[in-house]
Design a protein around this motif. Structure first.
Motif, PDB file in Angstrom:
ATOM      1  N   ARG A  56       0.821  -1.216   0.000  1.00  0.00           N
ATOM      2  CA  ARG A  56       0.000   0.000   0.000  1.00  0.00           C
ATOM      3  C   ARG A  56       0.852   1.261   0.000  1.00  0.00           C
ATOM      4  N   LYS A  57       1.940   1.243   0.772  1.00  0.00           N
ATOM      5  CA  LYS A  57       2.769   2.440   0.921  1.00  0.00           C
ATOM      6  C   LYS A  57       3.825   2.576  -0.174  1.00  0.00           C
ATOM      7  N   ASN A  58       4.041   1.513  -0.935  1.00  0.00           N
ATOM      8  CA  ASN A  58       5.081   1.532  -1.973  1.00  0.00           C
ATOM      9  C   ASN A  58       4.524   0.981  -3.284  1.00  0.00           C
ATOM     10  N   LEU A  59       3.405   1.549  -3.715  1.00  0.00           N
ATOM     11  CA  LEU A  59       2.726   1.060  -4.909  1.00  0.00           C
ATOM     12  C   LEU A  59       3.638   1.075  -6.141  1.00  0.00           C
ATOM     13  N   VAL A  60       4.327   2.171  -6.333  1.00  0.00           N
ATOM     14  CA  VAL A  60       5.145   2.309  -7.534  1.00  0.00           C
ATOM     15  C   VAL A  60       6.327   1.351  -7.491  1.00  0.00           C
ATOM     16  N   ASP A  61       6.946   1.201  -6.316  1.00  0.00           N
ATOM     17  CA  ASP A  61       8.057   0.267  -6.176  1.00  0.00           C
ATOM     18  C   ASP A  61       7.619  -1.151  -6.507  1.00  0.00           C
ATOM     19  N   SER A  62       6.446  -1.519  -6.018  1.00  0.00           N
ATOM     20  CA  SER A  62       5.922  -2.853  -6.261  1.00  0.00           C
ATOM     21  C   SER A  62       5.683  -3.093  -7.751  1.00  0.00           C
TER      22      SER A  62
ATOM     23  N   LEU B 239      -8.690   2.499  -4.650  1.00  0.00           N
ATOM     24  CA  LEU B 239      -8.737   1.774  -3.381  1.00  0.00           C
ATOM     25  C   LEU B 239      -8.475   2.725  -2.219  1.00  0.00           C
ATOM     26  N   SER B 240      -9.215   2.541  -1.144  1.00  0.00           N
ATOM     27  CA  SER B 240      -9.038   3.342   0.064  1.00  0.00           C
ATOM     28  C   SER B 240      -8.290   2.527   1.116  1.00  0.00           C
ATOM     29  N   ALA B 241      -7.897   3.195   2.195  1.00  0.00           N
ATOM     30  CA  ALA B 241      -7.235   2.497   3.303  1.00  0.00           C
ATOM     31  C   ALA B 241      -8.151   1.409   3.856  1.00  0.00           C
ATOM     32  N   ARG B 242      -9.455   1.666   3.871  1.00  0.00           N
ATOM     33  CA  ARG B 242     -10.411   0.680   4.358  1.00  0.00           C
ATOM     34  C   ARG B 242     -10.452  -0.544   3.460  1.00  0.00           C
ATOM     35  N   ASP B 243     -10.319  -0.349   2.154  1.00  0.00           N
ATOM     36  CA  ASP B 243     -10.296  -1.476   1.224  1.00  0.00           C
ATOM     37  C   ASP B 243      -9.091  -2.377   1.501  1.00  0.00           C
ATOM     38  N   TYR B 244      -7.959  -1.754   1.764  1.00  0.00           N
ATOM     39  CA  TYR B 244      -6.759  -2.535   2.084  1.00  0.00           C
ATOM     40  C   TYR B 244      -6.953  -3.298   3.392  1.00  0.00           C
ATOM     41  N   GLU B 245      -7.611  -2.682   4.365  1.00  0.00           N
ATOM     42  CA  GLU B 245      -7.855  -3.347   5.645  1.00  0.00           C
ATOM     43  C   GLU B 245      -8.779  -4.548   5.461  1.00  0.00           C
ATOM     44  N   GLU B 246      -9.831  -4.390   4.653  1.00  0.00           N
ATOM     45  CA  GLU B 246     -10.736  -5.499   4.389  1.00  0.00           C
ATOM     46  C   GLU B 246     -10.020  -6.606   3.610  1.00  0.00           C
ATOM     47  N   ALA B 247      -9.160  -6.217   2.694  1.00  0.00           N
ATOM     48  CA  ALA B 247      -8.380  -7.207   1.947  1.00  0.00           C
ATOM     49  C   ALA B 247      -7.489  -7.996   2.898  1.00  0.00           C
ATOM     50  N   TYR B 248      -6.831  -7.286   3.807  1.00  0.00           N
ATOM     51  CA  TYR B 248      -5.969  -7.945   4.797  1.00  0.00           C
ATOM     52  C   TYR B 248      -6.759  -8.962   5.615  1.00  0.00           C
ATOM     53  N   GLU B 249      -7.912  -8.561   6.118  1.00  0.00           N
ATOM     54  CA  GLU B 249      -8.726  -9.455   6.944  1.00  0.00           C
ATOM     55  C   GLU B 249      -9.138 -10.698   6.168  1.00  0.00           C
ATOM     56  N   ASN B 250      -9.509 -10.528   4.910  1.00  0.00           N
ATOM     57  CA  ASN B 250      -9.922 -11.673   4.102  1.00  0.00           C
ATOM     58  C   ASN B 250      -8.756 -12.592   3.770  1.00  0.00           C
ATOM     59  N   ILE B 251      -7.607 -12.018   3.440  1.00  0.00           N
ATOM     60  CA  ILE B 251      -6.434 -12.839   3.136  1.00  0.00           C
ATOM     61  C   ILE B 251      -6.013 -13.630   4.371  1.00  0.00           C
TER      62      ILE B 251
END
Length: 224
Positions: free
Chosen positions: A103-109, A186-198
């Motif tokens: 999330r914090k390094n989108l371009v690097d990824s 994508l919002s910070a909340r989307d990333y949090e929901e993704a984390y919980e599901n993964i």
């Protein structure tokens, strides 16, 4: 007065190198190594071309530094896979670290993903060996948890690749994820929901008691 001068020079170097790397990773992620020129990096960083060459002798040196920086970030995330920890907590924290890094390094990824899609020709032999070594070490931790009855029998390498694929997706294919979720981005909340599901999917697969007929884990060290 020598020490303050050296500190000032170090700060200037760090600031300028950061500008160069930020500009370069964006250009490389979009245009690749061959499609990016030092002049473009100079213009995007706001520094004269001579300054770019002062801090990095070649374009290859910039590229290698970016790869090293990303691998170092991934290594820090892998620190959570520690034999002294309980596997559930370790895997939760590892997935969290990978999601946060993406999330914090989108371009690097995306830069690294594009490098791999182009065959990884700039990934050095030393870097490949390092990746193999650290993965083997952490796979041994997973195997230890399996032998202790703390994890169901899974192949450690495929477990890691599943985690990498799922966490990287939200960086490398953010547009696809956003479209799927009917959002513009994508919002910070989307990333949090993704984390919980993964986490739920991974832990449900790993922490279940082994059932009859479950394939036994294939040792990464050549055993069975």
């Amino acid at each position: 007065m020598v020490a303050p001068k050296k500190n000032s020079e170090a700060r200037i170097r760090a600031r300028n190198e950061a500008k160069i790397l930020k500009a370069a990773v964006d250009l490389f992620s979009r245009k690749g190594f061959d499609g990016t020129r030092i002049a473009e990096i100079s213009q995007a960083s706001g520094l004269p071309k001579a300054n770019v060459y002062y801090y990095f002798e070649t374009k290859e040196a910039i590229y290698a530094t970016l790869i090293e920086r990303l691998l170092a970030g991934w290594d820090r995330a892998l620190d959570h896979i520690d034999p002294k920890r309980e596997p559930e907590d370790a895997l939760r924290d590892y997935i969290r670290a990978k999601m946060d890094y993406s999330r914090k390094n989108l371009v690097d990824s995306r830069f690294f993903a594009n490098e791999m899609l182009r065959g990884g020709k700039f990934l050095s032999r030393k870097q490949k060996k390092h990746m193999q070594k650290i993965t083997k070490e952490k796979a041994a931790v997973i195997e230890g948890w399996i032998r202790a009855g703390k994890l169901a029998p899974v192949d450690p390498n495929h477990l890691f690749m599943t985690i990498w694929a799922s966490t990287q997706f939200y960086a490398d294919f953010a547009t696809v994820a956003a479209v799927t979720l009917c959002k513009s981005r994508l919002s910070a909340r989307d990333y949090e929901e993704a984390y919980e599901n993964i986490v739920t999917l991974i832990l449900n697969g790993c922490l279940k008691p082994a059932t009859a007929g479950t394939r036994q884990v294939v040792s990464t060290n050549g055993g069975s």
